[in-house]
Design a protein around this motif. Structure first.
Motif, PDB file in Angstrom:
ATOM      1  N   LYS A 121       0.822  -1.211   0.000  1.00 26.47           N
ATOM      2  CA  LYS A 121       0.000   0.000   0.000  1.00 26.47           C
ATOM      3  C   LYS A 121       0.857   1.261   0.000  1.00 26.47           C
ATOM      4  O   LYS A 121       0.430   2.309  -0.469  1.00 26.47           O
ATOM      5  CB  LYS A 121      -0.954   0.010   1.197  1.00 26.47           C
ATOM      6  N   PHE A 146      -5.546  -1.225   0.441  1.00 28.33           N
ATOM      7  CA  PHE A 146      -5.511  -1.603   1.868  1.00 28.33           C
ATOM      8  C   PHE A 146      -6.131  -2.982   2.104  1.00 28.33           C
ATOM      9  O   PHE A 146      -6.929  -3.176   3.022  1.00 28.33           O
ATOM     10  CB  PHE A 146      -6.229  -0.564   2.734  1.00 28.33           C
ATOM     11  N   SER A 148      -6.790  -6.660   3.315  1.00 28.68           N
ATOM     12  CA  SER A 148      -6.418  -7.565   4.401  1.00 28.68           C
ATOM     13  C   SER A 148      -6.849  -8.998   4.097  1.00 28.68           C
ATOM     14  O   SER A 148      -6.515  -9.914   4.842  1.00 28.68           O
ATOM     15  CB  SER A 148      -7.041  -7.110   5.729  1.00 28.68           C
ATOM     16  N   ASP A 181      -2.235  -4.502   2.699  1.00 30.01           N
ATOM     17  CA  ASP A 181      -2.082  -3.906   4.022  1.00 30.01           C
ATOM     18  C   ASP A 181      -1.338  -4.878   4.929  1.00 30.01           C
ATOM     19  O   ASP A 181      -1.060  -6.024   4.567  1.00 30.01           O
ATOM     20  CB  ASP A 181      -3.447  -3.544   4.612  1.00 30.01           C
TER      21      ASP A 181
END
Length: 253
Positions: A121, A146, A148, A181
């Motif tokens: 990121k 971002f 996850s 992220d």
């Protein structure tokens, strides 16, 4: 499916950064350099996609000085199939700006035709958090920042994003640019046999001129300074004393 992963050579995250005495930049003399941690997470995720049978090839790309070969060899040792170095600077203190990086990556992507670009990121040296978004705009591709969690299914990807209010899950069509992220995964350590194998994996070198991209800087760094030191705190004996000091000394209540 081909996955392309841009990686950057930065000061190791364990090293205390020192500013030059004249304020002209960061001192890189005899400083340990390594792969940007967010990019390392992106490499790990690309390799996991290959292990699941989703991806067929993982290509690592780095832009910067000749020494970035070491960073690419780390990606190859982790499991990337091949690497491309765009030799864009002679001085280790030269940092290629995000827009120039995005343009160079677009030129590589036009040649390689990956379905997913998976990148960190942001880089921990300048914290600009701009290259992935700029690249998506230049390509006209979907973007998911971002990330996850990533689940690829056919011609789309479901991406869980970390946002201010918690987690957000979106679905993007491929091809897409996805930025990793911190909590996406835990990168693996490269084993010694894989480090040896990485030396034999292909690593191509190009220049910005080969790709027809102008990387002339558009920004000028006027001065670099260290953050101001925080003043030492004090201990108080009671809540009443704390309130009194907040009123009379800090002036916050």
């Amino acid at each position: 499916m081909k996955v392309l992963v841009p990686v950057k050579r930065v000061i190791d995250y364990n090293v205390k950064v020192r500013v030059k005495a004249d304020g002209s930049g960061v001192d890189l003399a005899n400083v340990k350099m390594s792969m940007n941690p967010f990019d390392e997470i992106a490499v790990e995720e690309a390799i996991r996609l290959k292990e699941k049978g989703v991806a067929t090839e993982v290509v690592a790309v780095s832009i910067g000085v000749k020494q970035s070969q070491e960073t690419l060899r780390t990606a190859l040792a982790m499991g990337a199939d091949r690497a491309i170095l765009i030799n864009a600077a002679d001085d280790v203190h030269t940092d290629i700006e995000p827009l120039a990086v995005a343009k160079l990556l677009k030129a590589v992507i036009d040649e390689e035709q990956p379905q997913i670009v998976l990148c960190g990121k942001q880089a921990i040296d300048n914290d600009m958090n701009a290259t992935g978004q700029m690249l998506s705009a230049l390509l006209g591709w979907s973007q998911a920042t971002f990330a996850s969690e990533i689940n690829v299914d056919g011609g789309s990807a479901a991406v869980t994003r970390e946002v201010d209010g918690g987690l957000q899950t979106i679905k993007v069509k491929l091809p897409a640019v996805i930025t990793a992220d911190l909590r996406l995964n835990e990168p693996r350590y490269a084993s010694l046999p894989n480090i040896m194998k990485a030396k034999k994996k292909p690593l191509d070198e190009k220049t910005p001129a080969d790709l027809g991209v102008d990387i002339a800087p558009r920004l000028e760094v006027l001065k670099t300074t260290e953050p101001a030191e925080r003043k030492a705190g004090i201990k108080v004996g009671s809540v009443d004393e704390l309130i009194e000091k907040l009123k009379t000394e800090a002036g916050v209540i």
